[in-house]
Design a protein around this motif. Structure first.
Motif, PDB file in Angstrom:
ATOM      1  N   UNK A 185       0.836  -1.198   0.000  1.00  0.00           N
ATOM      2  CA  UNK A 185       0.000   0.000   0.000  1.00  0.00           C
ATOM      3  C   UNK A 185       0.874   1.252   0.000  1.00  0.00           C
ATOM      4  N   UNK A 186       0.537   2.204  -0.852  1.00  0.00           N
ATOM      5  CA  UNK A 186       1.259   3.461  -0.920  1.00  0.00           C
ATOM      6  C   UNK A 186       0.534   4.555  -0.164  1.00  0.00           C
ATOM      7  N   UNK A 187       1.278   5.540   0.335  1.00  0.00           N
ATOM      8  CA  UNK A 187       0.671   6.604   1.137  1.00  0.00           C
ATOM      9  C   UNK A 187       1.046   7.986   0.616  1.00  0.00           C
ATOM     10  N   UNK A 188       1.221   8.094  -0.700  1.00  0.00           N
ATOM     11  CA  UNK A 188       1.543   9.394  -1.275  1.00  0.00           C
ATOM     12  C   UNK A 188       0.426  10.392  -0.999  1.00  0.00           C
ATOM     13  N   UNK A 189       0.814  11.603  -0.702  1.00  0.00           N
ATOM     14  CA  UNK A 189      -0.112  12.714  -0.447  1.00  0.00           C
ATOM     15  C   UNK A 189      -0.969  12.509   0.806  1.00  0.00           C
ATOM     16  N   UNK A 190      -0.586  11.560   1.660  1.00  0.00           N
ATOM     17  CA  UNK A 190      -1.295  11.363   2.923  1.00  0.00           C
ATOM     18  C   UNK A 190      -0.449  11.903   4.072  1.00  0.00           C
ATOM     19  N   UNK A 213       0.859  10.465   9.811  1.00  0.00           N
ATOM     20  CA  UNK A 213       0.208   9.421  10.592  1.00  0.00           C
ATOM     21  C   UNK A 213      -0.134   8.220   9.733  1.00  0.00           C
ATOM     22  N   UNK A 214      -0.708   8.492   8.555  1.00  0.00           N
ATOM     23  CA  UNK A 214      -1.032   7.419   7.633  1.00  0.00           C
ATOM     24  C   UNK A 214       0.228   6.751   7.094  1.00  0.00           C
ATOM     25  N   UNK A 215       1.231   7.561   6.764  1.00  0.00           N
ATOM     26  CA  UNK A 215       2.477   6.998   6.252  1.00  0.00           C
ATOM     27  C   UNK A 215       3.099   6.029   7.257  1.00  0.00           C
ATOM     28  N   UNK A 216       3.051   6.376   8.525  1.00  0.00           N
ATOM     29  CA  UNK A 216       3.605   5.512   9.570  1.00  0.00           C
ATOM     30  C   UNK A 216       2.792   4.230   9.691  1.00  0.00           C
ATOM     31  N   UNK A 217       1.462   4.372   9.649  1.00  0.00           N
ATOM     32  CA  UNK A 217       0.586   3.214   9.740  1.00  0.00           C
ATOM     33  C   UNK A 217       0.777   2.270   8.558  1.00  0.00           C
TER      34      UNK A 217
END
Length: 240
Positions: free
Chosen positions: A118-123, A126-130
């Protein structure tokens, strides 16, 4: 490289399906068909999809009368014309070189079934860490207790048929069961790629709550086996 059948399951996704279909129309690798399996949506999902026929000539829109995530994926696989399969959720986003890179890697690694991180670009951070924590779990368990994110799974017709497709009796973690069962016969690994998806599920249910739910579910699966009797109640299809 051989063509691929992309199966997309939808349920009331008129606001999101155009983004995914638009991403597919811009792929650098264009040897694919798209099979959209709709679970009898109450909105304009299928009408929005039909508008992409000029951009995606090999587009099939199939409507089911009964709803079900696994049922939709299995239906799409039966309608597929190609050996290689890719199962996607409607809120997935892909960069334009995703298929090119994925097909190359699948071929070089001789993989029948594969997951994608799962990618977390532009998030937010907190989301990137999760996501990073979740992806680390996916990476570690692929060697002894494979799990995957059903929103983006590669497979093949022969692997899919051999394991009986997605188990329609399993409500939670049917995607993890799919890759675990496939890995008993075929080599399974995660591709060094990411896909993006709408974080509405995490925003509505809470990042920590959803993460804990899936952690508990997979620990339970590891200790006691698959959940076919709704042992952990979880409502799908309720996202705003």
């Amino acid at each position: 490289m051989k063509p691929i059948s992309i199966v997309i399951i939808t349920l009331n996704e008129e606001k999101r399906i155009a983004k995914l279909l638009g991403d597919l129309s811009k792929q650098t690798y264009q040897q694919f068909e798209v099979i959209l399996v709709d679970s009898d949506s109450d909105d304009l999902t299928t009408k929005v999809a039909e508008k992409f026929r000029p951009a995606l000539p090999s587009l099939t829109v199939h409507t089911m009368t009964e709803r079900g995530v696994s049922r939709g994926r299995n239906t799409g696989a039966r309608l597929a014309n190609h050996e290689r399969l890719l199962f996607l959720d409607a809120d997935v986003r892909l960069d334009k070189q995703f298929l090119d890179k994925a097909i190359t890697k699948l071929h070089s690694e001789k993989l029948e079934v594969a997951g994608v991180y799962m990618g977390a670009q532009r998030l937010s951070w907190g989301y990137k860490s999760g996501y990073a924590l979740f992806n680390a779990g996916l990476f570690a368990t692929q060697y002894f207790f494979p799990t995957a994110v059903g929103a983006c799974i590669f497979s093949t017709q022969r692997a899919h048929k051999e394991i009986g497709g997605f188990d329609e009796a399993i409500i939670l973690c049917e995607d993890c069961h799919y890759v675990k069962k496939a890995a008993k016969t075929w080599r399974f690994r995660f591709l060094p790629l990411t896909f993006q998806f709408d974080p509405r599920r995490l925003e509505q249910d809470g990042l920590f709550t959803m993460g804990l739910t899936y952690l508990k579910a997979n620990v339970r699966r590891f200790l006691f086996g698959e959940m076919r009797n709704n042992e952990m109640k979880y409502q799908f299809g309720h996202y705003q």
